[in-house]
Scaffold this motif. Sequence first.
Motif, PDB file in Angstrom:
ATOM      1  N   ARG A   1     -35.807 -28.987  19.995  1.00 42.14           N
ATOM      2  CA  ARG A   1     -35.337 -29.860  21.073  1.00 42.14           C
ATOM      3  C   ARG A   1     -35.440 -29.140  22.426  1.00 42.14           C
ATOM      4  NH1 ARG A   1     -32.842 -34.734  21.283  1.00 42.14           N
ATOM      5  NH2 ARG A   1     -32.970 -34.882  19.016  1.00 42.14           N
ATOM      6  N   LEU A   2     -35.833 -29.909  23.441  1.00 39.45           N
ATOM      7  CA  LEU A   2     -35.922 -29.401  24.803  1.00 39.45           C
ATOM      8  C   LEU A   2     -34.797 -30.021  25.631  1.00 39.45           C
ATOM      9  CD1 LEU A   2     -37.686 -27.751  26.875  1.00 39.45           C
ATOM     10  CD2 LEU A   2     -38.710 -29.959  27.496  1.00 39.45           C
ATOM     11  N   TYR A   3     -33.986 -29.177  26.256  1.00 35.32           N
ATOM     12  CA  TYR A   3     -32.906 -29.615  27.149  1.00 35.32           C
ATOM     13  C   TYR A   3     -33.346 -29.380  28.595  1.00 35.32           C
ATOM     14  CZ  TYR A   3     -29.929 -29.582  23.007  1.00 35.32           C
ATOM     15  OH  TYR A   3     -29.397 -29.835  21.768  1.00 35.32           O
TER      16      TYR A   3
ATOM     17  N   ASP B   1     -34.407 -15.334  24.226  1.00 38.42           N
ATOM     18  CA  ASP B   1     -33.150 -14.712  23.799  1.00 38.42           C
ATOM     19  C   ASP B   1     -32.521 -15.566  22.707  1.00 38.42           C
ATOM     20  OD1 ASP B   1     -30.870 -13.014  23.759  1.00 38.42           O
ATOM     21  OD2 ASP B   1     -31.040 -12.711  25.924  1.00 38.42           O
ATOM     22  N   MET B   2     -31.339 -15.172  22.244  1.00 35.18           N
ATOM     23  CA  MET B   2     -30.635 -15.982  21.259  1.00 35.18           C
ATOM     24  C   MET B   2     -30.010 -17.198  21.949  1.00 35.18           C
ATOM     25  SD  MET B   2     -27.379 -13.586  20.375  1.00 35.18           S
ATOM     26  CE  MET B   2     -26.167 -13.130  21.597  1.00 35.18           C
ATOM     27  N   LEU B   3     -29.667 -18.208  21.166  1.00 33.08           N
ATOM     28  CA  LEU B   3     -29.259 -19.495  21.710  1.00 33.08           C
ATOM     29  C   LEU B   3     -28.082 -19.384  22.670  1.00 33.08           C
ATOM     30  CD1 LEU B   3     -29.456 -22.562  21.817  1.00 33.08           C
ATOM     31  CD2 LEU B   3     -28.023 -22.670  19.767  1.00 33.08           C
ATOM     32  N   GLN B   4     -27.075 -18.603  22.318  1.00 30.87           N
ATOM     33  CA  GLN B   4     -25.872 -18.515  23.138  1.00 30.87           C
ATOM     34  C   GLN B   4     -26.213 -18.096  24.565  1.00 30.87           C
ATOM     35  OE1 GLN B   4     -22.762 -15.358  22.417  1.00 30.87           O
ATOM     36  NE2 GLN B   4     -21.569 -17.133  21.753  1.00 30.87           N
TER      37      GLN B   4
ATOM     38  N   ALA C   1     -35.669 -21.075  29.321  1.00 28.05           N
ATOM     39  CA  ALA C   1     -34.987 -20.157  28.402  1.00 28.05           C
ATOM     40  C   ALA C   1     -35.272 -20.700  27.006  1.00 28.05           C
ATOM     41  CB  ALA C   1     -33.482 -20.118  28.670  1.00 28.05           C
ATOM     42  N   ALA C   2     -35.830 -19.874  26.145  1.00 31.09           N
ATOM     43  CA  ALA C   2     -36.220 -20.315  24.802  1.00 31.09           C
ATOM     44  C   ALA C   2     -35.673 -19.344  23.764  1.00 31.09           C
ATOM     45  CB  ALA C   2     -37.740 -20.392  24.681  1.00 31.09           C
ATOM     46  N   THR C   3     -35.209 -19.907  22.660  1.00 30.61           N
ATOM     47  CA  THR C   3     -34.755 -19.024  21.587  1.00 30.61           C
ATOM     48  C   THR C   3     -35.940 -18.177  21.119  1.00 30.61           C
ATOM     49  OG1 THR C   3     -35.082 -20.837  20.001  1.00 30.61           O
ATOM     50  CG2 THR C   3     -32.850 -20.467  20.825  1.00 30.61           C
TER      51      THR C   3
ATOM     52  N   SER D   1     -34.801 -24.977  21.919  1.00 30.80           N
ATOM     53  CA  SER D   1     -34.026 -24.393  20.816  1.00 30.80           C
ATOM     54  C   SER D   1     -34.129 -25.245  19.568  1.00 30.80           C
ATOM     55  CB  SER D   1     -32.555 -24.258  21.220  1.00 30.80           C
ATOM     56  OG  SER D   1     -31.948 -25.538  21.327  1.00 30.80           O
ATOM     57  N   HIS D   2     -33.749 -24.625  18.432  1.00 30.89           N
ATOM     58  CA  HIS D   2     -33.544 -25.359  17.190  1.00 30.89           C
ATOM     59  C   HIS D   2     -32.182 -26.049  17.242  1.00 30.89           C
ATOM     60  CE1 HIS D   2     -36.603 -22.574  15.236  1.00 30.89           C
ATOM     61  NE2 HIS D   2     -36.980 -23.746  14.790  1.00 30.89           N
TER      62      HIS D   2
END
Length: 302
Positions: free
Chosen positions: A276-278, A127-130, A96-98, A146-147
């Motif tokens: 950053r990658l989680y 999608d968006m971060l949330q 999942a990536a922003t 994400s950023h």
Amino acid sequence: MNISWLEDFLALASTKNFSRAADLRHMTQPAFGRRIRALEEWLGADLFDRSTQPVTLTETGEWFRKIAQDLLAQVARLPSEARAVEESWSTTLQFAATHTLSFTFMPNWLRSLEPRISIGAIQCVSDMLQRCEALMLQGKAQFVLSHTHPQVQSQLEMAGYPSIQLGNDTLVPVSLKDETGQARHDVTSGDKPLQLLDYSAESGIGRILHTVLEPELDRLPIHTVFTAHLASVLKPMVLSGRGVAWLPQSLIADDLDSGRLTPVGPAAWRIPLQVRLYRDRSNINRTAEMFWDAVSNCQLEH
């Protein structure tokens, strides 16, 4: 032994009444009583003392209560564990990536990894971060890209998900240039309100912007003319001359180089970002684990 006998036993152990327990199990009391007796015969021991009202568990019954609860819990986990075993052999990486990073950072980053690791199929939700965070919290994504900013703790950081910094970016306030080559929206004079193209409350970049620059923005006269979740939606609004937006430099590098857009405001308005990658803490297959190790080793070398 029938698994449903365990549920019958726990219903009676909880209610201590054959009639109420039979009702809970949606059967007649005689039929319920026969099932309890069948369980006791299978075990070779009495589980209930029927000489008291309400009925009570025997010592064997007290011991068996925990056994029955554990057995039913194990049975309930079997489908998800079976799926996990099946998925552990899968070679598809679940990302999942922003939205911005999915097309500005991700393609070149994956290409840079190819000499080190064979990257197979990737399924990516942009999608968006949330919503990206929600997918990982629900166990539906192995990785989130994400950023981030040190002053703004994400849901994944608060939940203790491991992460690696892959790169850097900058959030830059920009305006369209006018015919004279100057910013169409002057933000230094203070005579006019700042025509702001803003992020909605659900936006991860918006969360960073307003957390880091809130004291500065609170001192400015601001007129919010447009609001959106995504930087990619705000960018064309800036290019159409509608106002000023803080956009990731990675998204507008070509527009800055060509002179279509120009940074505005003091240097302090530029916000350094991390890319950053989680990773999921547990729901990860062997292919994903190998991918994470390769990324970790690559970052250590740099």
